[in-house]
Design an enzyme around this catalytic site. Structure first.
Site, short mmCIF file in Angstrom:
data_model
loop_
_atom_site.label_atom_id
_atom_site.label_comp_id
_atom_site.label_asym_id
_atom_site.label_seq_id
_atom_site.Cartn_x
_atom_site.Cartn_y
_atom_site.Cartn_z
N HIS A 39 2.93 5.08 12.49
CA HIS A 39 3.35 5.07 11.09
C HIS A 39 4.25 6.28 10.90
CE1 HIS A 39 2.40 4.46 6.65
NE2 HIS A 39 2.81 5.72 6.63
N ARG A 83 -9.76 -0.52 12.54
CA ARG A 83 -8.68 0.38 12.94
C ARG A 83 -8.96 1.74 12.30
NH1 ARG A 83 -5.16 3.00 9.03
NH2 ARG A 83 -2.99 2.73 9.61
N HIS A 111 39.88 -3.54 13.46
CA HIS A 111 38.57 -4.17 13.51
C HIS A 111 38.67 -5.66 13.21
CE1 HIS A 111 35.54 -0.72 13.45
NE2 HIS A 111 36.72 -0.14 13.62
N ARG A 132 0.84 -1.19 0.00
CA ARG A 132 0.00 0.00 0.00
C ARG A 132 0.88 1.25 0.00
NH1 ARG A 132 -0.79 4.75 2.50
NH2 ARG A 132 -0.47 3.75 4.53
N HIS A 172 7.03 8.51 8.81
CA HIS A 172 7.74 8.80 7.56
C HIS A 172 9.17 9.24 7.84
CE1 HIS A 172 4.91 8.45 4.12
NE2 HIS A 172 4.06 8.31 5.13
#
Length: 403
Positions: A217, A156, A313, A32, A219
Site C-alpha cells: 500500500h 490479513r 509526432h 476506505r 502513498h
C-alpha cells in the site's frame, strides 16, 4: 549465467521479457482510503455505484471501511456485501478493522469475505497512536488472525508505517504471523517517504522468508506511488492497493489507472483478467461524484492521454501508432486524437484531415493549407472547426486548369 539468456534472446531477435512479475491481484480501497480524500463524502447510493463499477472492472478485492466508523456503517456495509453477491460479483469484499474483537465481530456480521486488520508498527505510531510494544502488537495481531480464521474468514494484517519500522521488529511480527497462518500481510508506505529501491529491498526480505502473500500500500506524498508499487511487485508482492484516480489521505496512493498502465506496458497478460474498457468510466464516475477533473497527467484516462500535437509526432502516429504510444487506446475503449489546430501542426496531419472530409487536394495545396493553419494558430487559439473552414475555403491550385 543470469545475463546469458537475455543476451541470447536479443541475439536471436526475441524481445527479452521486461519484468519478473508473474501475476498480480488488485485491491481497490476507494471506499476506505478514498473516503479519506478531503473532497470525498460518498452517499450510500454512490458507494453502491462505485462498488458495482469496480466489480465490473474486475478488481480482485474491494476494501471498505470499518463498521464502527460512523453510526449506520454496519447496515450500509451489510447491504453492499449482499448486493454484490446478488450480482454474482467475483470481487471479494474485505472490511478494514482495528485489532479489536468488538470491531471484528461487527465486521464479520456484514458477511464479507475477509477482515483487513491493521495496527501501527513503527516507533512513531507506537508512541503517538496505541502505546504498545512490538511484542504486544505481535500477540494481539496473531490472536485476532486466529480468531478470524476460527470464523472461517480470510485474515490479513497491515503493518501500518512498515517502511519506518525497524526491520528486526517487522521480522519479529511477521514470523509470529506466519506461524499463526495469516493469509496476507500488507506493508504500507504510510507517509509515502520510501524510495523504489527501499521498497524493493524490504519487500524482497518478506517474500523470500515467509509463506503468507505479500501486499503493498503505497502513498504518493513524494510522487512515487506507482513506482513503489512496481518495485514491490518486482520483489514478489502479490497484491497491490489502489484507488480510483489515486484519491486518499493527503496526496493519496497508487492509482488504479497508474497501476494498470504500468502492468499493461510490461506484459498485457498481467491485466488480461480485467475489463479494461470499464476503467475510463470508473475514473469519470468518481471524478463527477467528487466534483473534480480527472488529473491532466492521469495515465490512460486523462482527457489528452492519447492526443498527439507536434507535426513529427502526428506524422509517425499516422504511419504506426506504436511510434509514440506504449498503450493501445482502443483496448480501453478510447480513441486517439490528433490536435491539428496548432501552430506546430504538420502537413501529414492536415492531409489526414482532408481525407476525413472526403476531399482531394494536391500536395502543394496541403502545404499551403498547413502554413495557413500555422499562421492562424500563431495569432490566437483556434479550433478544429477553424481548420476545417481553412481547408474548405482553399481554392485548389489545379482549379481552372484545362483537362
Amino acid at each position: 549465467m543470469e545475463d546469458t539468456e537475455p543476451q541470447n534472446a536479443a541475439a536471436n531477435g526475441i524481445t527479452p521479457r521486461r519484468t519478473n512479475i508473474k501475476s498480480v491481484e488488485i485491491l481497490d480501497t476507494t471506499l476506505r482510503e478514498g473516503e479519506q480524500f478531503s473532497r470525498a463524502h460518498f452517499s450510500f447510493p454512490q458507494k453502491i455505484e462505485i462498488a458495482t463499477a469496480l466489480a465490473r472492472f474486475g478488481v480482485d478485492y474491494i476494501e471498505v471501511g470499518s463498521p464502527v466508523s460512523y453510526p449506520n456503517a454496519l447496515e450500509e456495509l451489510t447491504t453492499m456485501v449482499s448486493q454484490l453477491k446478488k450480482r454474482n460479483s467475483n470481487s471479494k469484499v474485505l472490511v478494514h478493522c482495528r485489532v479489536n474483537q468488538e470491531d471484528v465481530d461487527m465486521a464479520l456480521e456484514t458477511g464479507a469475505y475477509g477482515i483487513n486488520l491493521f495496527m501501527g508498527t513503527s516507533k512513531f505510531l507506537q508512541k503517538a497512536s496505541h502505546g504498545k510494544s512490538v511484542e504486544e502488537v505481535s500477540k494481539l495481531a496473531c490472536n485476532m488472525v486466529e480468531y478470524v480464521h476460527s470464523k472461517g474468514r480470510f485474515a490479513r494484517f497491515g503493518a501500518e508505517d512498515a517502511f519506518r519500522t525497524d526491520l528486526k521488529d517487522l521480522l519479529y511480527i511477521c514470523a509470529a504471523l506466519d506461524e499463526a497462518g495469516v493469509d496476507q500481510v500488507d506493508f504500507p508506505d504510510t507517509v509515502g517517504g520510501a524510495t523504489p529501491f527501499e521498497v524493493y529491498d524490504r519487500i524482497l526480505e518478506f517474500t523470500k522468508r515467509f509463506r503468507f502473500k505479500v501486499e503493498f500500500h503505497g502513498h504518493n506524498d513524494t510522487g512515487c506511488g506507482v513506482a513503489n508499487a512496481l518495485a514491490a511487485m518486482e520483489a514478489g508482492a502479490h497484491c497491490i492497493n489502489v484507488t480510483v484516480m489515486g484519491i486518499g489521505e493527503r496526496n493519496g496512493i497508487c492509482s488504479l489507472s497508474g497501476l494498470v498502465s504500468r502492468l499493461y506496458s510490461l506484459d498485457r497478460e498481467l491485466v488480461k483478467q480485467y475489463n479494461l474498457v470499464e476503467l475510463p468510466k470508473l475514473d469519470k464516475m468518481v471524478a463527477t461524484i467528487l466534483g473534480v477533473p480527472i488529473p491532466h497527467d492521469m495515465p490512460i484516462t486523462a482527457p489528452n492521454a492519447f492526443t498527439h500535437k507536434a507535426g513529427i509526432h502526428t506524422k509517425a502516429i499516422l504511419q504506426d501508432s506504436q511510434a509514440y504510444e506504449v498503450l493501445r487506446p482502443e483496448d480501453f475503449g478510447i480513441r486517439r486524437t490528433l490536435d491539428i489546430a496548432s501552430r506546430i501542426t504538420g502537413k501529414h496531419a492536415i492531409a489526414a484531415r482532408v481525407r476525413e472530409l472526403e476531399l482531394e487536394l494536391e500536395d502543394a495545396d496541403i502545404a499551403i493549407i498547413t502554413e495557413k493553419v500555422r499562421h492562424a494558430a500563431g495569432l490566437e487559439p483556434i479550433s478544429l472547426e477553424n481548420v476545417d473552414l481553412i481547408i474548405k475555403s482553399h481554392k485548389p491550385s489545379s482549379a481552372g486548369k484545362e483537362d
